[in-house]
Design an enzyme around this catalytic site. Sequence first.
Site, PDB file in Angstrom:
ATOM      1  N   LYS A  57       2.282  -3.562   7.182  1.00 48.35           N
ATOM      2  CA  LYS A  57       2.468  -3.343   5.745  1.00 48.35           C
ATOM      3  C   LYS A  57       3.989  -3.002   5.581  1.00 48.35           C
ATOM      4  CE  LYS A  57       0.286  -4.796   2.986  1.00 48.35           C
ATOM      5  NZ  LYS A  57      -0.032  -5.908   2.460  1.00 48.35           N
ATOM      6  N   THR A  62       1.054  -1.167   0.160  1.00 51.00           N
ATOM      7  CA  THR A  62      -0.065   0.233  -0.088  1.00 51.00           C
ATOM      8  C   THR A  62       0.863   1.293   0.033  1.00 51.00           C
ATOM      9  OG1 THR A  62      -1.251   1.182   1.612  1.00 51.00           O
ATOM     10  CG2 THR A  62       0.116  -0.227   2.419  1.00 51.00           C
ATOM     11  N   ASP A  63       0.419   2.212  -0.410  1.00 46.91           N
ATOM     12  CA  ASP A  63       1.125   3.567  -0.286  1.00 46.91           C
ATOM     13  C   ASP A  63       1.047   4.207   1.077  1.00 46.91           C
ATOM     14  OD1 ASP A  63      -1.783   4.426   0.112  1.00 46.91           O
ATOM     15  OD2 ASP A  63      -1.696   5.904  -1.599  1.00 46.91           O
ATOM     16  N   GLU A  64       0.334   3.429   2.000  1.00 43.78           N
ATOM     17  CA  GLU A  64       0.219   4.115   3.403  1.00 43.78           C
ATOM     18  C   GLU A  64       1.470   3.989   4.084  1.00 43.78           C
ATOM     19  OE1 GLU A  64      -3.447   3.155   5.262  1.00 43.78           O
ATOM     20  OE2 GLU A  64      -4.634   2.932   3.355  1.00 43.78           O
ATOM     21  N   TYR A 104      -2.018  -0.705  10.952  1.00 43.20           N
ATOM     22  CA  TYR A 104      -2.205  -1.295   9.814  1.00 43.20           C
ATOM     23  C   TYR A 104      -0.741  -1.221   8.783  1.00 43.20           C
ATOM     24  CZ  TYR A 104      -3.258  -1.642   4.621  1.00 43.20           C
ATOM     25  OH  TYR A 104      -3.237  -2.002   3.246  1.00 43.20           O
TER      26      TYR A 104
END
Length: 375
Positions: free
Chosen positions: A175, A146-148, A171
């Site tokens: 990741k 993810t870009d998060e 989260y």
Amino acid sequence: MRYAKKCIVTGAAGFIGSALARLLLKETDAQVLAIDKLTYAGVPESLKEAGLDPATLESSNPRLQFIKADICDLERMDAAFASFKPDAVFHLAAESHVDRSIDGPGEFVRTNVSGTASLLQAALGYWRSIPGAAERASFRFQHVSTDEVYGSLGAEGLFTEKTPYSPHSPYSATKAASDHLVRAWHDTYGLPVLVTNCSNNYGPYHFPEKLIPLAIINALEGKPLPVYGTGANVRDWLYVEDHARALLLVNEKGVPGETYNIGGRNERTNLEVVGAVCATLDEMKPRAGGAKYRDLVEFVADRPGHDLRYAIDPSKIRDELGWRPREDFGSGMRKTVRWYLDNEWWWRPIREKRYSGRRLGAAAPIRAETPDPRR
Ligand code: NAD
Ligand code: TYD
């Protein structure tokens, strides 16, 4: 498309994993081994059109097999690799909802970090046993992230593959850890890995805890549409089939050890997103008496640690691999709303039996399942 690999897809009963499995089965000659633990977010009905019987988990499609298993279970992963003999692994199994990670981070650490490590161990053992050098060289372990992991942007700038990691939520932190593990297995053991970091996805079969499907279903039921804080936070939205096509392209053409950011340059504030859901529903299923869906918007307490803005620079995947999204936000939103209107059979049981739409992640005390760091 002439793509005939034997692919393991982890998390194949989830939102993006099922979109990828459906794409592989519909538009390529790939064989798919779907591996999924079927957590609250795993919906075998999402593979029904691909030939899976959701009740028995048997497949009528000879190119699809399903195994209900936990990626943390190394023995089962080893056995799956040994019997299926994959050419590629698409790793999508994860705990994926930021709000749930605020309420209970333990499961996120277990699946996203330990589970990815188990899967890497199983993949490495299998990869080393592949007899031919050419087959070993063409094997791919593709990690879907993810870009998060890059943290939060201010008003300006975009995430590139070189942006330093700065995750904020449990989260995104898990990741980020999993991305580092995957790269470590490449750098240390030579496993041919690919990493992709994608922006927020939306589309059919999206579990109705996430903003867009939650807003659609609440609106249809005349319930409030909860917007966190002022609704000014920005996400960069990509239609899920565009993500699945990008994953396939990276698998075919990506260079092992490289990272590719995936995003469609569709930045919207959350208020704009909910506004687009409402406007599309006003057109497709007008409310009685001339009322507007927008009247259901309700501003609620903000998410703790809420990242302000995410936005992807997709130049690398566009320029090096030739990827272009097919949908823009307008066309993708219309397809999505239409799908939810036409597929109540899919979301109604989820809403009634698994998740009714109550607020999650509002900084309630974390549950006891969280690992105690002193032990
Ligand atoms: P999802 O929550 O819809 O699906 C996750 C799937 O993984 C579920 O079917 C679940 O049953 C399965 N799973 C969970 N724990 C498991 C375990 N221990 N063993 C086996 N299976 C397990 O998530 P999604 O939105 O489809 O996301 C898929 C991947 O893409 C995730 O890795 C996520 O981090 C990443 N991603 C998601 C988005 C997004 O917008 N949804 C964006 C970028 C990246
Ligand atoms: P979400 O779909 O949970 O994805 P992510 O947190 O991974 O970006 O949320 C998207 C955005 O919408 C995020 O800024 C939080 C916000 N949001 C709301 O305003 N209301 C809601 O009910 C939900 C679930 C999210």
